[in-house]
Structure formats: structure tokens, C-alpha cells
Design a protein around this motif. Structure first.
Motif, mmCIF file in Angstrom:
data_model
loop_
_atom_site.group_PDB
_atom_site.id
_atom_site.type_symbol
_atom_site.label_atom_id
_atom_site.label_comp_id
_atom_site.label_asym_id
_atom_site.label_seq_id
_atom_site.Cartn_x
_atom_site.Cartn_y
_atom_site.Cartn_z
ATOM 1 N N TYR A 12 16.898 24.572 43.089
ATOM 2 C CA TYR A 12 17.554 25.619 43.870
ATOM 3 C C TYR A 12 18.362 25.023 45.021
ATOM 4 N N LYS A 16 22.372 25.261 45.596
ATOM 5 C CA LYS A 16 22.852 25.831 46.849
ATOM 6 C C LYS A 16 23.842 24.884 47.525
ATOM 7 N N ASN A 20 29.854 27.152 45.135
ATOM 8 C CA ASN A 20 30.464 27.954 44.077
ATOM 9 C C ASN A 20 30.948 27.098 42.909
ATOM 10 N N GLN A 67 16.315 34.886 46.651
ATOM 11 C CA GLN A 67 17.065 36.106 46.379
ATOM 12 C C GLN A 67 18.363 35.857 45.609
ATOM 13 N N LYS A 68 18.779 34.611 45.501
ATOM 14 C CA LYS A 68 19.994 34.274 44.759
ATOM 15 C C LYS A 68 19.734 34.362 43.262
ATOM 16 N N LEU A 80 24.974 29.332 41.242
ATOM 17 C CA LEU A 80 24.553 30.554 41.923
ATOM 18 C C LEU A 80 25.695 31.548 41.795
ATOM 19 N N THR A 82 28.314 34.723 42.168
ATOM 20 C CA THR A 82 28.992 35.632 43.088
ATOM 21 C C THR A 82 28.775 37.036 42.527
ATOM 22 N N TRP A 86 28.111 37.867 38.599
ATOM 23 C CA TRP A 86 26.846 38.510 38.254
ATOM 24 C C TRP A 86 27.106 39.744 37.390
#
Length: 135
Positions: A12, A16, A20, A67-68, A80, A82, A86
Motif C-alpha cells: 500500500y 501511495k 497516479n 480507505q483507498k 490507487l 481516481t 473507479w
């Protein structure tokens, strides 16, 4: 107390830090060798490292602590999400699930037809045989 293990937290944090950017799982395994060992670059898909990483991704996505959301793309890798990504990923997952449900329902229907009489002239069989019978 965290519900994720140290390896999952490392994954994670790595994603992070990448922000992007899409990252291939093989690249992640190379960058985190202490967590994902035995990397075979010729056939990474079949390695233990890839299977463990896939389970880690599912654990992170199921986590109530993180929470991502991690999304994946066969061409680009994982990242991760956007909000727009999503939405697209969820839409693709629903399409996939509904197609699978349609296939399951069709097989279920064929199974329930077993033993029923067909009213088709000059057919191979008068009775539907959906299953292989032991003789």
C-alpha cells in the motif's frame, strides 16, 4: 490494531508513493524483494509472488483501515484509483459478473431440462439428455 500485515502495508505504501502511476505487478515484486521473492521474469504470472500480491490487493481493498481502492488493468498494471477510474472499473466488474451469471443460468436451465420430452419432429432424441449416464 491493523487488520493488514506488514507486507500488505508495504504494498500500500509503495502504491501511495507512486501516486497516479500505473505499475506492473512484476515491477512491484522487483522493487519489494523482501516481501515478494522468487521472481521469474519469464513467467511472472505463474509465480508465487504474483499470487501473494493478488491476495494482498484483495486484502487491502477489503480493509476497513485503508480507505483507498486499488484497481487493475491487464495492460498497465495496478494503482490507487481516481474517482473516474473507479467508476469505469466498477462498471467493467458488473459487466463481467452479469455475463458470468448469464452463463450460469443457461447451464442451470439445461440441467433442469434433463429427462423432459422434446416435441421436435425428426430429432436425434425424443428426450433431453443433459447429463452423461453411466452404462
Amino acid at each position: 490494531m491493523s487488520e493488514l500485515n506488514s507486507r500488505q502495508w508495504a504494498l500500500y505504501r509503495y502504491l501511495k508513493e507512486r501516486g497516479n502511476q500505473w505499475t506492473k505487478q512484476e515491477e512491484i515484486a522487483t522493487a519489494l524483494p523482501e516481501w515478494y521473492c522468487q521472481i521469474d521474469s519469464d513467467n511472472f504470472h505463474s509465480t508465487k509472488a504474483r499470487r501473494i500480491m493478488s491476495k494482498d490487493i484483495m486484502a487491502i481493498n477489503s480493509s476497513t483501515v485503508v480507505q483507498k481502492i486499488i484497481i487493475s488493468n491487464t495492460k498497465y498494471g495496478i494503482k490507487l484509483a481516481t474517482e473516474d477510474e473507479w467508476k469505469q472499473a466498477i462498471k467493467r466488474e458488473y459487466v463481467s459478473v452479469f455475463k458470468k451469471l448469464k452463463r450460469i443460468r443457461h447451464k442451470e436451465h439445461k440441467g433442469y431440462l434433463d429427462g423432459q420430452i422434446r416435441l421436435v419432429f425428426r430429432s436425434e432424441r425424443d428426450v433431453i439428455e443433459a447429463f452423461l449416464r453411466e452404462e
